[in-house]
Design an enzyme around this catalytic site. Structure first.
Site, mmCIF file in Angstrom:
data_model
loop_
_atom_site.group_PDB
_atom_site.id
_atom_site.type_symbol
_atom_site.label_atom_id
_atom_site.label_comp_id
_atom_site.label_asym_id
_atom_site.label_seq_id
_atom_site.Cartn_x
_atom_site.Cartn_y
_atom_site.Cartn_z
ATOM 1 N N ARG A 239 0.503 -1.304 -0.286
ATOM 2 C CA ARG A 239 0.300 0.131 0.170
ATOM 3 C C ARG A 239 1.127 1.557 0.131
ATOM 4 O O ARG A 239 1.812 0.588 0.688
ATOM 5 C CB ARG A 239 -1.039 0.501 1.092
ATOM 6 C CG ARG A 239 -2.243 -0.519 1.042
ATOM 7 C CD ARG A 239 -3.279 -0.630 0.437
ATOM 8 N NE ARG A 239 -4.454 -1.205 0.423
ATOM 9 C CZ ARG A 239 -4.408 -2.752 -0.543
ATOM 10 N NH1 ARG A 239 -3.276 -2.361 -1.197
ATOM 11 N NH2 ARG A 239 -5.425 -3.166 -0.379
ATOM 12 N N GLU A 268 -2.956 8.028 -4.520
ATOM 13 C CA GLU A 268 -3.363 7.287 -6.047
ATOM 14 C C GLU A 268 -5.322 7.628 -6.324
ATOM 15 O O GLU A 268 -5.823 7.994 -5.303
ATOM 16 C CB GLU A 268 -4.451 5.790 -5.734
ATOM 17 C CG GLU A 268 -2.614 4.907 -5.573
ATOM 18 C CD GLU A 268 -3.444 3.154 -4.496
ATOM 19 O OE1 GLU A 268 -3.951 2.775 -5.049
ATOM 20 O OE2 GLU A 268 -2.321 2.664 -4.594
ATOM 21 N N HIS A 286 -1.204 0.290 -10.285
ATOM 22 C CA HIS A 286 -1.886 -0.768 -9.248
ATOM 23 C C HIS A 286 -3.004 -1.376 -9.769
ATOM 24 O O HIS A 286 -4.133 -1.822 -10.042
ATOM 25 C CB HIS A 286 -2.656 0.037 -8.180
ATOM 26 C CG HIS A 286 -3.444 -0.961 -6.136
ATOM 27 N ND1 HIS A 286 -3.589 0.292 -5.628
ATOM 28 C CD2 HIS A 286 -3.448 -1.884 -6.327
ATOM 29 C CE1 HIS A 286 -4.038 -1.323 -4.414
ATOM 30 N NE2 HIS A 286 -3.935 -2.136 -5.051
#
Ligand code: NAP
Length: 322
Positions: A239, A268, A286
């Site tokens: 993360r 993000e 991602h």
């Protein structure tokens, strides 16, 4: 697929808290009365239907805070489409007896594959090599030499399901494998270091694959990056919150570390412009679990958990007790 309700005319109301994969949405629409991100698009409308909401369909990036849970008095289950559930206030859910489920195991291969792809990409400069050929630079001479991967030292921060899958792949590259985690895994046969800093000082590639959340926030800080050193590479598939992004930018700019491969970011889909300007960084949006095969398996599990709950069967993959 049977509707998860006593009557097909009266489907269960479900709040979707993220932009979910369209086939997952199709399954939800087939079985529930879906309120798609209503808490964001029309909070007043949510207040009106809140007493009817019995389920939440979330993603690994969803935020389901205590305040949202408190707004939904009939909530019974939160099904996360993803293995990470750091955005869900699990403690608040548990206090109310609300089930929380996720999708572990089915994405291990994909995320481990991507971790190795980033190790190889950043060391062998694969994106740069692709651009080199496309931009017609080859005719003028060869690319500068890159960094060998096979036989080097790999450090894994978080030797869980995905961390172990990364280690298995790295073993095929004859890498020497070491790790850190909250507890030592003696049976793994890999060298254990008690902290990310100690691990970083002893490896060439540091791959981060812990959960996000408060327990791992900025676990990889300036100190860890200094320990990794100017020949060392960081790969983050965990993360964005686990890495101090400002410290990482600084370490890359100053040559404190050699490079980074990053699939996840602090905010993000925003990626700091400073990172994008660097030639020793490989970025992906991602995509750790983003293959058709794995997304189907995640859908089966995330939807299957909802079906199991509303038909009185045991949940397929409840998140473990803390
Ligand atoms: P897991 O099996 O629960 O493993 C997590 C590992 O992290 C465990 O070894 C745990 O240590 C370790 N850990 C937790 N807190 C730590 C800390 N403070 N310091 C050091 N190590 C710590 O989880 P998983 O299934 O492998 O998934 C890991 C994470 O990958 C997910 O939570 C998610 O955030 C991320 N992920 C990313 C993508 C992507 O698209 N990039 C996709 C899927 C998952 P112990 O074993 O000692 O408890």
């Amino acid at each position: 697929m049977p509707a998860p309700s006593s009557s097909a005319d009266d489907p269960v109301d479900i709040l979707v808290t993220a932009r979910l994969w369209p086939p997952m949405m199709e399954s939800l629409h087939g079985a529930f009365r879906v309120h798609d991100r209503l808490h964001q698009t029309d909070p007043a409308a949510l207040v009106a239907i809140a007493p009817r909401i019995r389920a939440i369909a979330a993603s690994g990036e969803s935020k389901v805070p205590r305040e949202l849970i408190a707004q939904l008095p009939a909530l019974e289950i939160i099904s996360v489409f993803g293995v990470g559930y750091d955005g869900i206030d699990v403690a608040a859910a548990r206090e109310r007896g609300i089930a929380v489920t996720n999708t572990p195991e089915v994405l291990n291969d994909d995320v481990a594959d991507l971790a190795m792809a980033l190790v190889l990409s950043v060391a062998r400069r694969i994106p740069q090599a692709d651009r080199f050929v496309r931009e017609g630079k080859w005719a003028a001479g060869p690319m500068p030499l890159a960094r060998k991967v096979s036989g080097t030292r790999l450090g894994i921060v978080g030797l869980g399901r995905i961390g172990k899958a990364i280690a298995r792949r790295a073993a095929a590259f004859d890498m020497q494998i070491a790790y850190t985690a909250r507890s030592e895994k003696v049976d793994s046969g890999y060298a254990y270091f008690p902290s990310p800093r100690a691990l970083a000082a002893n490896v060439d590639f540091l791959v981060v694959i812990t959960p996000g959340g408060a327990g791992t926030r900025k676990l990889i800080d300036a100190d860890v990056l200094r320990a990794l050193g100017k020949e060392g590479y960081l790969v983050n598939v965990a993360r964005g919150s686990v890495v101090d992004e400002a410290a990482l930018v600084e370490a890359l700019l100053s040559g404190t570390i050699a490079g980074a491969g990053l699939d996840v970011f602090e905010s993000e889909p925003n990626v700091p412009a400073a990172l994008l300007g660097l030639d020793n960084v490989v970025v992906t949006p991602h995509i750790g679990s983003a293959t058709w095969q794995t997304r189907r398996a995640m859908k089966d599990l995330a939807f299957g958990n909802l079906q199991a709950h509303f038909s009185g069967r045991p949940l397929l993959s409840p998140v473990p007790p803390t």
